[in-house]
Structures are given as C-alpha cells and as structure tokens.
Scaffold this motif. Sequence first.
Motif, PDB file in Angstrom:
ATOM      1  N   GLU A   7      25.724  15.763  60.947  1.00  0.00           N
ATOM      2  CA  GLU A   7      24.618  15.137  60.753  1.00  0.00           C
ATOM      3  C   GLU A   7      24.728  14.785  59.165  1.00  0.00           C
ATOM      4  O   GLU A   7      24.063  13.965  58.689  1.00  0.00           O
ATOM      5  CB  GLU A   7      23.432  15.849  61.058  1.00  0.00           C
ATOM      6  N   ASN A 477      13.489   8.068  64.948  1.00  0.00           N
ATOM      7  CA  ASN A 477      14.905   8.542  65.355  1.00  0.00           C
ATOM      8  C   ASN A 477      15.998   8.085  64.182  1.00  0.00           C
ATOM      9  O   ASN A 477      15.701   7.482  63.328  1.00  0.00           O
ATOM     10  CB  ASN A 477      15.288   7.749  66.510  1.00  0.00           C
ATOM     11  N   LYS A 480      22.948   9.007  66.373  1.00  0.00           N
ATOM     12  CA  LYS A 480      23.452  10.048  67.083  1.00  0.00           C
ATOM     13  C   LYS A 480      24.726   9.524  67.734  1.00  0.00           C
ATOM     14  O   LYS A 480      25.040   9.488  68.586  1.00  0.00           O
ATOM     15  CB  LYS A 480      22.666  10.813  68.039  1.00  0.00           C
ATOM     16  N   LYS A 492      20.200   7.835  70.127  1.00  0.00           N
ATOM     17  CA  LYS A 492      19.411   8.035  69.086  1.00  0.00           C
ATOM     18  C   LYS A 492      18.686   9.677  69.234  1.00  0.00           C
ATOM     19  O   LYS A 492      18.697  10.152  70.179  1.00  0.00           O
ATOM     20  CB  LYS A 492      18.146   7.375  69.117  1.00  0.00           C
ATOM     21  N   LYS A 493      18.640  10.101  67.976  1.00  0.00           N
ATOM     22  CA  LYS A 493      18.097  11.569  68.103  1.00  0.00           C
ATOM     23  C   LYS A 493      16.921  11.531  67.250  1.00  0.00           C
ATOM     24  O   LYS A 493      16.719  10.798  66.197  1.00  0.00           O
ATOM     25  CB  LYS A 493      19.043  12.559  67.433  1.00  0.00           C
TER      26      LYS A 493
END
Length: 722
Positions: A7, A477, A480, A492-493
């Motif tokens: 990330e 979001n 991802k 999407k995260k």
Amino acid sequence: MANVVDESFSSSNSRQFVYFLLFISLADTQNIVVFQPSYLIATGPTVTTLLLGNTSDISLNLRTVSPSNTTGSIDSPSCEAEVTQWVLTKEQVGKTAVRVQLRLDKNLRLCGDNETDTDCCSKPLCVLEILQVSACVGGTPQASLLIQAEIYALLVPANTGSDNKTVIPNQVYQPLGPCPCDLTLRKCDVRCCCDKDCSTEDLKLFESHCLPGPFGGQVSPAPDYQCSVQTAENSPDWSPFLCVTSPPENNPYLGLFYQGDAIMPKPGPSFQRPVLSAPAPADVYSQGSPILTLNDQYFTIPQRALGHCVKNAPVAFLKDFEVKCVTLLESCPAGSPLQTLLTDLGIQVKNGQGGDVTVDVTDEEAIDLSQFISSTYAVASSVEGQVCGNVTLALDYKFYWKGNGITSIKLTRTVGTVTLNDSVVLTTRYSAVFLNGEFMGEPNSGNPGYQVGRPVIAGIVDTRENNTGSIQRTSVNLWKPVSDGLCSTAEKKPVLFGENSTSGCLLPVSRQNLTQCNLLREAVISLQADLITAIFVAKSGNPDALTMADWLTIKFVTMNSSTTMENITSSCTAIPSHLHIHVWSVTTGMIDGKPQRDIHTLQVSYGLSSWALECGGGDVSPCLDPMETQLFPITSSVTFIDIPINTGPPKTRFQINFTEYDCNRNDVCWPELAFPITKYYTGEPYSQSLAKGLILVFFFIAASVLGNPWRQIRQVWNSASL
C-alpha cells in the motif's frame, strides 16, 4: 500465490523497480534471456517467476536435479525434460517478459494409518527436492532456474470441532467474559490465546497471531476509581464515598458487539453496587450466536474457512458475509451445494422469540454465465459436450430481524445451464445480509470515537421516498490493484481510520490517446471519481442516519482551470493522475483512558502531472504505431493529521514554579480529592453530585465540631480566658 501490492511505496521499493526496468531494457537490447529471480525456495504448492529477454523462440523444460556427492554443485542446465509431480505453465505478459508458474500436482493431505491412496503425503515433510527449469532455443539452454522445494503436509485435526459450546452471556445484561473467543468447551480454539484449554504447544502455533481487541480477551482493565477495583484491605476509610460505581452495561465497547437499545441508568446512591438484571432466555439471538433450525441443528450456508470453502458452515446472527467458491467441473454435479432442491432450501428456522420462520425461495435463471465460468482447461472430460442443467450458481439470503429475533428469511437462488466441452472452472457465490426492516445492519467503526484500523464511514443522501432526509452509508476508497495491476481489473479498498496509505493502478495509453488530451483527462477524472461517490463523512464511529449533526460535508478542491494545458505531440499536461485525501481528526474526550477521536474535516484534492511517450532504450514502436500503448500510473493516497488538543490558557507563574499540586508531576493529586463534585465526573448529573458532596462536607464539619478535637480547643480557650 496471490500477488500482493504494497500500500505504500518506500524509497527502496522505488529503486528496485527502477533497477528492474533497466534490467529488462538491457536484456532486450542484448538479445539474451534470464530468469528473475534465478533461485527460489518453495514452501507452498505454487511457484511464480519471470523470464526476461527475447522470449520469442524459447521452450521450457523441467527436471529434478540433485547436488554432486563430491563437489556439491548442480549439473549444468539441460534441455531434456523429465516427468515430475509439478505442472509447468507459462504466460506472455509483455514483449520481453514471460510469467512462468509451477503448480504441485499432488494432494498435501497426510495419509492415514491404513490408507492405500498414493495421492497423499506419507510423512509430514511431503516434498523435498531440487527442480531445474531450463529455457532452451533449438536444444541449447540459454538460462536456468533452480527451485528448492520444501513443503510440509497440511495437518488437519481429527476432531475439527464439538457441539459443546461455551455459553457466552448476553452482553446487554452482563459484560464480556474474560475470554470471549473461548467458543468451544474443553477444546482449544485457534488464535484464542486466553483459552485455558490450549496447551503450551498449541499456543506456540499461533501466539503471534492472537485475536486482537476485546474478542481476543484484550480488554483494558477497569480504572482505579471504580469501586469494584478497590479491595477492602487496601482501601482508605473514605473509599465508599469517593470511588465511582458505573454499571457494567456501560462498557464503551458494547456498541460494537450488540445492535440494540441504549440502557438508561437507574437513579440511586452512587456508593451502592448495581444489581444485574436477569439474563435473557437461552433461545433469544444475540449478535454472533448461531442460527438454529426447528430441530435444533445449525442453519448452514457454504462459507470460506482457513482458505477453503466449507459446504456446511453455521450462519451467525447479524453477521453479513459474501464469499465465492471455485470448483473444477469435469462432470455434472449430483449433490449439494451445486445441485439443490426446493425442499432442502425451504426449511424452518427458529426466530429467536419462541416461534419459527420458513425460508422463502425465489428462483432466477442466469443467461450470461461469464461471471460464473472464469476459464476452461483442455482436459478430456468424461462426456464430450455434456449439458448440466439447473446448476446452482448463487444463493443470496436476506434475513429480516427486529430486536433479538428474525421476522422473515428470503432466498434468491440463481441457476443456469453449464455445457462441459472441457473441464470448466465454476465460481459460485453465497451471501447473507441482515436487514432491520429495509435497512442493512451496518457495522460501526467506534463507540463513539473512531478506532484505528476501522473503515471511515461516508454517506450519500437516500433518495428513496420512504427515507427522505436520511443518509445511506457508503465508503471512501483507494485503489486496490490485483493480478496485472491494470485499472480495468483493479478493485477498491476502503480507507481505514488512522492508517496512511498510497496505492495505484496502471492505465494503458497510446499515441492516439495523447492526441485527444481533453478526452484523456475526462477518462482519468472518471476513474478517480469512482473512488469517492459520497458527499458526507461521519464525525464519529457510530453516526445516526437521521441526524445531520453527525455528518460533515466532504470538501472537494476544484482543479485550477487557469492552468495552461498546451498539447504537445505525443504528450498531454494537467492530467489529474493523483487523488489525495486529507483527514483531520481531533480528540474529543477520554473513556476508560482511551482517547475518543472524531473526524474534523475530510478534503479531496487532485495532483496534476504530464504524460508523454518514452521511446528510448531502442523501443520506438509506441511513437510509430498509434495503437501501441504504454502504461501510466494513476495513484491515490490518504493522510491523517491529528489536530492538537487545546491546552487552555497559559500557566501562571505560581503553576510553573510550584508543582506540588500538579497532578501530572506527582503521585498524590490533592485536587482530585473533590473529584465527585468537579466537572470531570460524569457518572451522574452534576446537580446530584454537588448536593451529595455538600452533604459530605457538612458531615465532616459536624464531626469536627462535635468531636474530641473541638472539645480540646474549647478547653484550651476557656483556660486561656481565665
């Protein structure tokens, strides 16, 4: 093996990525091939590597090798393939890169005592060998890869569980137990480090992966001013009057585990211990308890556990889930869950209020099977062109609940016809949602302040006629990326509170796209806008959908329209390729020593960049072919900023020089002697605490006047007068 994308990009990762690109360019210009990496240690059934360079005429050969007894070296690469227990596949991922994957064609299950099946592991160390993958051109090896495989068998306990469940009291009436994750009586629960049934050897298996938070038994201890903490032998004479009695129902974590009504405290003397109410009946559902059928069996739906799909997994009350299970079909399925009957699905379930409800089943036929059939393998099936009808592709349950009971259950079963020309990879979907009326029970992210690691709650205006003025929850979001990292396949995260993060995806852009910069900018803006569709963000972790005071408007920083956007050949400027989210949070109070943090402001802004084709390194095709594409990054990030708490007016010279009465610098804090009558005490209304404090002061004065010290003072005064 799943491709994991960090990330946050560190400087070391950036340098490795640059070296990787330079290596690809060097391999392409020198017309050589090489494995990257050239040596691997495999501890699982799947190995993936890259073959870089001129891979047009390359063939791959796999064999098992062993080191020499005298020198210890490995034999030179050979283009002669051998039959191994590994399946070698390759996939072209670019002009100069091939993804090479080895998959173990063997069951890692440990063989039984008297088992004759050879497709299992005879001993715990199942695979121990050295593999050599050779890249050959016309029988001449060009590069080689060594893989040291050391794989252990999967240890599955003989007794996977027991029907003897530890009874956890209803958290509405009693606080959480000392070990809430102890779910099985006289059995060790995995990852439950406070389970007394776990031996020392069991704890070593998962001591670094204990369940966090209150569910794992890690509840913060009660503060010292609680009357329940103080003991009779260590308490001073005035402790029953100055300690605080707070009902155990007022646990700040309670709202995260139980969706119910608030408990109002009953008026009474603060120095009396509260009497707990009677526990709820055993058949009443609480959050997390299993749902039972009419014959006292678990109500089950296929779910995932420990990375595998379990056909009969119990459904927990108020626990939503959505899972996908992948199955390789070589023949038509004959049993559950791929072949289901209405009589098996329309069962009766206990409603938690002494009655029962029946599952209402509705069938839907899937015409387009693309979302269920992901790929096919060219393996001869038992019957060519076999047609499998009424295959169950999805089971979507809706549980309607109120209070501690279930009012109705609706099931939508999706069926379809699958044709088996080859072996088919079938992806089935199973889901369960709990609806309070027509509203889905949304989990909170704090009670009331946000907890670090929980999703930031956002919202949009609900436009349904029967819910005018309410807020429908959604999320903020980030990108991802999965698989190949392209934006077309990226997911999407949600943004997690208190955790800074950066992620992105890659967008293929051609020379023709760079001649239409306005369309390119609009396409990038559309991709970035899909990350944040909300217009509100919740201040705290448990907002009310009908109270606008619990929500803040998200601030969107508009891009500067005055920026010159001159289009040059094969380049575009002012591309909004970076979306940045700033979240300002503030600490609003303390509960049991835990700071309660709320969101003060959430701002969304864009970073502009210039995109131009790079034709260096000998690869000029993107600049010549208008349809040839290059990959450009689109990124998103979030940054959390804490607003410092207002420390109040500056300290006086007396406070600076004389620290005897400073509670932060001394073990004894004299100002806290009057804690129950100060504004910091919130256990009861201020008027009641003030009145009780004044009565206490009156008793002290009366005791002083009528007691022995005052009598001695009067005697001394009278003797002095005479």
